[in-house]
Design a protein around this motif. Structure first.
Motif, PDB file in Angstrom:
ATOM      1  N   ASP A   4      41.465  33.113  75.210  1.00 16.42           N
ATOM      2  CA  ASP A   4      41.833  34.003  74.092  1.00 16.42           C
ATOM      3  C   ASP A   4      43.334  34.199  73.930  1.00 16.42           C
ATOM      4  O   ASP A   4      43.785  35.245  73.430  1.00 16.42           O
ATOM      5  CB  ASP A   4      41.159  35.385  74.250  1.00 16.42           C
ATOM      6  CG  ASP A   4      39.646  35.304  74.130  1.00 16.42           C
ATOM      7  OD1 ASP A   4      39.135  34.228  73.750  1.00 16.42           O
ATOM      8  OD2 ASP A   4      38.969  36.314  74.419  1.00 16.42           O
ATOM      9  N   PHE A   5      44.115  33.215  74.323  1.00 18.51           N
ATOM     10  CA  PHE A   5      45.563  33.316  74.138  1.00 18.51           C
ATOM     11  C   PHE A   5      45.915  33.175  72.653  1.00 18.51           C
ATOM     12  O   PHE A   5      45.271  32.441  71.910  1.00 18.51           O
ATOM     13  CB  PHE A   5      46.272  32.220  74.932  1.00 18.51           C
ATOM     14  CG  PHE A   5      46.960  32.716  76.169  1.00 18.51           C
ATOM     15  CD1 PHE A   5      48.344  32.762  76.253  1.00 18.51           C
ATOM     16  CD2 PHE A   5      46.220  33.142  77.258  1.00 18.51           C
ATOM     17  CE1 PHE A   5      48.978  33.222  77.382  1.00 18.51           C
ATOM     18  CE2 PHE A   5      46.844  33.597  78.407  1.00 18.51           C
ATOM     19  CZ  PHE A   5      48.226  33.634  78.468  1.00 18.51           C
ATOM     20  N   ALA A   8      44.169  29.026  77.745  1.00 24.28           N
ATOM     21  CA  ALA A   8      43.333  28.475  76.681  1.00 24.28           C
ATOM     22  C   ALA A   8      43.652  29.218  75.393  1.00 24.28           C
ATOM     23  O   ALA A   8      43.425  30.426  75.285  1.00 24.28           O
ATOM     24  CB  ALA A   8      41.856  28.618  77.039  1.00 24.28           C
ATOM     25  N   ILE A   9      44.195  28.499  74.407  1.00 24.59           N
ATOM     26  CA  ILE A   9      44.728  29.096  73.183  1.00 24.59           C
ATOM     27  C   ILE A   9      43.755  28.891  72.022  1.00 24.59           C
ATOM     28  O   ILE A   9      43.294  27.776  71.764  1.00 24.59           O
ATOM     29  CB  ILE A   9      46.091  28.483  72.831  1.00 24.59           C
ATOM     30  CG1 ILE A   9      47.082  28.711  73.986  1.00 24.59           C
ATOM     31  CG2 ILE A   9      46.640  29.062  71.536  1.00 24.59           C
ATOM     32  CD1 ILE A   9      48.434  28.038  73.786  1.00 24.59           C
ATOM     33  N   ILE A  17      42.745  23.922  74.535  1.00 21.09           N
ATOM     34  CA  ILE A  17      42.326  24.571  73.294  1.00 21.09           C
ATOM     35  C   ILE A  17      41.060  25.377  73.558  1.00 21.09           C
ATOM     36  O   ILE A  17      40.089  24.864  74.113  1.00 21.09           O
ATOM     37  CB  ILE A  17      42.064  23.519  72.199  1.00 21.09           C
ATOM     38  CG1 ILE A  17      43.355  22.769  71.859  1.00 21.09           C
ATOM     39  CG2 ILE A  17      41.489  24.178  70.947  1.00 21.09           C
ATOM     40  CD1 ILE A  17      43.146  21.585  70.937  1.00 21.09           C
ATOM     41  N   HIS A  18      41.083  26.638  73.156  1.00 19.89           N
ATOM     42  CA  HIS A  18      39.908  27.507  73.288  1.00 19.89           C
ATOM     43  C   HIS A  18      39.143  27.423  71.972  1.00 19.89           C
ATOM     44  O   HIS A  18      39.358  28.198  71.043  1.00 19.89           O
ATOM     45  CB  HIS A  18      40.363  28.933  73.588  1.00 19.89           C
ATOM     46  CG  HIS A  18      39.276  29.839  74.051  1.00 19.89           C
ATOM     47  ND1 HIS A  18      38.290  29.441  74.927  1.00 19.89           N
ATOM     48  CD2 HIS A  18      39.006  31.150  73.758  1.00 19.89           C
ATOM     49  CE1 HIS A  18      37.475  30.447  75.164  1.00 19.89           C
ATOM     50  NE2 HIS A  18      37.879  31.488  74.464  1.00 19.89           N
ATOM     51  N   MET A  19      38.228  26.458  71.882  1.00 19.50           N
ATOM     52  CA  MET A  19      37.613  26.080  70.611  1.00 19.50           C
ATOM     53  C   MET A  19      36.452  26.996  70.263  1.00 19.50           C
ATOM     54  O   MET A  19      35.458  27.057  70.999  1.00 19.50           O
ATOM     55  CB  MET A  19      37.114  24.641  70.696  1.00 19.50           C
ATOM     56  CG  MET A  19      36.754  24.036  69.357  1.00 19.50           C
ATOM     57  SD  MET A  19      38.220  23.711  68.363  1.00 19.50           S
ATOM     58  CE  MET A  19      37.645  24.215  66.744  1.00 19.50           C
ATOM     59  N   PRO A  20      36.523  27.699  69.134  1.00 16.79           N
ATOM     60  CA  PRO A  20      35.394  28.538  68.718  1.00 16.79           C
ATOM     61  C   PRO A  20      34.155  27.695  68.427  1.00 16.79           C
ATOM     62  O   PRO A  20      34.215  26.692  67.713  1.00 16.79           O
ATOM     63  CB  PRO A  20      35.913  29.210  67.435  1.00 16.79           C
ATOM     64  CG  PRO A  20      37.403  29.143  67.534  1.00 16.79           C
ATOM     65  CD  PRO A  20      37.681  27.854  68.236  1.00 16.79           C
ATOM     66  N   MET A  21      33.033  28.097  69.009  1.00 16.91           N
ATOM     67  CA  MET A  21      31.761  27.430  68.789  1.00 16.91           C
ATOM     68  C   MET A  21      30.692  28.486  68.523  1.00 16.91           C
ATOM     69  O   MET A  21      30.744  29.589  69.069  1.00 16.91           O
ATOM     70  CB  MET A  21      31.375  26.566  69.991  1.00 16.91           C
ATOM     71  CG  MET A  21      32.342  25.421  70.253  1.00 16.91           C
ATOM     72  SD  MET A  21      31.761  24.294  71.544  1.00 16.91           S
ATOM     73  CE  MET A  21      33.188  23.207  71.709  1.00 16.91           C
ATOM     74  N   MET A  57      40.030  21.042  76.419  1.00 12.95           N
ATOM     75  CA  MET A  57      39.376  22.018  75.547  1.00 12.95           C
ATOM     76  C   MET A  57      38.276  22.730  76.311  1.00 12.95           C
ATOM     77  O   MET A  57      37.629  22.137  77.176  1.00 12.95           O
ATOM     78  CB  MET A  57      38.787  21.296  74.319  1.00 12.95           C
ATOM     79  CG  MET A  57      37.998  22.189  73.364  1.00 12.95           C
ATOM     80  SD  MET A  57      37.333  21.252  71.951  1.00 12.95           S
ATOM     81  CE  MET A  57      38.850  20.936  71.039  1.00 12.95           C
ATOM     82  N   ASN A  58      38.071  24.013  75.991  1.00 10.54           N
ATOM     83  CA  ASN A  58      36.877  24.715  76.451  1.00 10.54           C
ATOM     84  C   ASN A  58      36.288  25.501  75.290  1.00 10.54           C
ATOM     85  O   ASN A  58      36.919  25.641  74.237  1.00 10.54           O
ATOM     86  CB  ASN A  58      37.158  25.603  77.672  1.00 10.54           C
ATOM     87  CG  ASN A  58      37.930  26.861  77.322  1.00 10.54           C
ATOM     88  OD1 ASN A  58      38.682  26.915  76.350  1.00 10.54           O
ATOM     89  ND2 ASN A  58      37.779  27.893  78.136  1.00 10.54           N
ATOM     90  N   ASN A  59      35.085  25.981  75.443  1.00 10.63           N
ATOM     91  CA  ASN A  59      34.397  26.639  74.339  1.00 10.63           C
ATOM     92  C   ASN A  59      34.600  28.146  74.343  1.00 10.63           C
ATOM     93  O   ASN A  59      34.548  28.807  75.388  1.00 10.63           O
ATOM     94  CB  ASN A  59      32.899  26.316  74.342  1.00 10.63           C
ATOM     95  CG  ASN A  59      32.215  26.604  75.668  1.00 10.63           C
ATOM     96  OD1 ASN A  59      32.501  25.962  76.675  1.00 10.63           O
ATOM     97  ND2 ASN A  59      31.294  27.557  75.664  1.00 10.63           N
TER      98      ASN A  59
END
Length: 330
Positions: free
Chosen positions: A33-34, A54-55, A78-82, A121-123
């Protein structure tokens, strides 16, 4: 024959074997959640650089934070919204199973442009998306083109991230511990202790937290006192040789590890391999006026052979006078 007392030889050999076998357990901490909370983000960036950040790609300060972290030499993902199963407000450009491969690829490539210097990347949330094999195939197909790795945050037990990643050759690891499901400094400290225990048992652990004020305070106090046998590493350091354990039942958000039975011997995890350590060269006398140099296993063999032939120790050994190892030229 080595010119040392047998007791010193035994101590030296024991220390040498411990040195060869010992290796620090690795702990990776990822803060999600950066890009929204400037104060807390900067406080996290003041912590040791192995901590991975993770941004969120559409966050207002994402690019600024990524640039600062990169200058520190810190790992960025990358903090990827899923899409989750629960009904709640979604981030812009949230990936969903219903999207086509082309749409998923477009959104991921846009996110890569929004978060410079990212390598993985993470979710973010994503219980519905990560439990969809077809959806995660679309994700992994895109990531494979950018040479990204994927960290599965494991927000649902039947996640398909590893299965999809294997098809496309995308390196993948998974979260083991959540640090702050309950936002309190004491809770985060407890979870950090669990992460350390998990790393000691399994060789490594990945813990995920968030830039909550209570999490920041806990990390500021805990990390300077991190045990000496725990090495803080970036999450990508755990990619090589890391296998995803199979999960048949849904995972708890804060997984507890079963306690071993008292009589059960410790089991070496399949994915943990002893590290090779160069012993170096040691000189000792074989006979008068003859000195040779041996290294590594030859040195160990010679030490054991010397112990075996020592007259003081012979009564404690078998009556056989055969050498333990064949004589080899250095």
């Amino acid at each position: 024959m080595l010119k040392h007392q047998p007791s010193k030889l035994l101590i030296g050999l024991s220390l040498l074997m411990v040195t060869l076998q010992a290796s620090a357990a690795k702990l990776a901490i990822v803060i999600d959640d950066f890009g929204y909370r400037t104060k807390e983000d900067n406080q996290i960036l003041a912590l040791p650089t192995p901590i991975t950040i993770a941004i969120l790609p559409d966050s207002p300060h994402g690019k600024q934070v990524a640039t600062k972290a990169h200058q520190q030499g810190r790992e960025i993902i990358i903090h990827m919204p899923m899409k989750p199963l629960s009904k709640q407000p979604l981030e812009k450009n949230t990936l969903a199973p219903s999207m086509s491969a082309e749409e998923v690829d477009r959104i991921i490539k846009r996110a890569i442009g929004q978060v410079p210097y990212a390598t993985g990347m993470n979710n973010h949330m994503g219980s519905e998306m990560t439990s969809s094999l077809s959806g995660m195939r679309n994700v992994m197909g895109s990531l494979s083109q950018s040479n990204f790795f994927f960290l599965d945050s494991v927000t649902i037990g039947n996640t398909q991230a590893a299965n999809a990643a294997k098809e496309f050759g995308v390196p993948v690891v998974r979260r083991n511990i959540f640090l702050d499901n309950h936002q309190s400094e004491e809770e985060t400290r407890i979870q950090l202790n669990k992460a350390v225990a998990y790393a000691r048992k399994n060789g490594s652990a990945i813990a995920i937290g968030h830039p909550h004020p209570s999490t920041v305070r806990a990390l500021q106090k805990y990390l300077p006192q991190l045990p000496a046998d725990i090495e803080l590493v970036a999450v990508s350091a755990l990619l090589n040789g890391h296998e995803m354990p199979k999960q048949d039942k849904p995972l708890k958000m804060q997984p507890e590890q079963p306690k071993p039975l008292p009589n059960d011997p410790p089991v070496m995890p399949k994915d943990k391999h002893p590290q090779l350590i160069h012993v170096g060269t040691c000189e000792f006398e074989l006979s008068e006026n003859q000195t040779v140099k041996l290294s590594g296993i030859q040195f160990l063999m010679s030490v054991v052979e010397s112990l075996y032939q020592d007259k003081t120790l012979q009564p404690l050994l078998l009556n056989s006078k055969k050498p333990l190892f064949s004589q080899q030229k250095p």
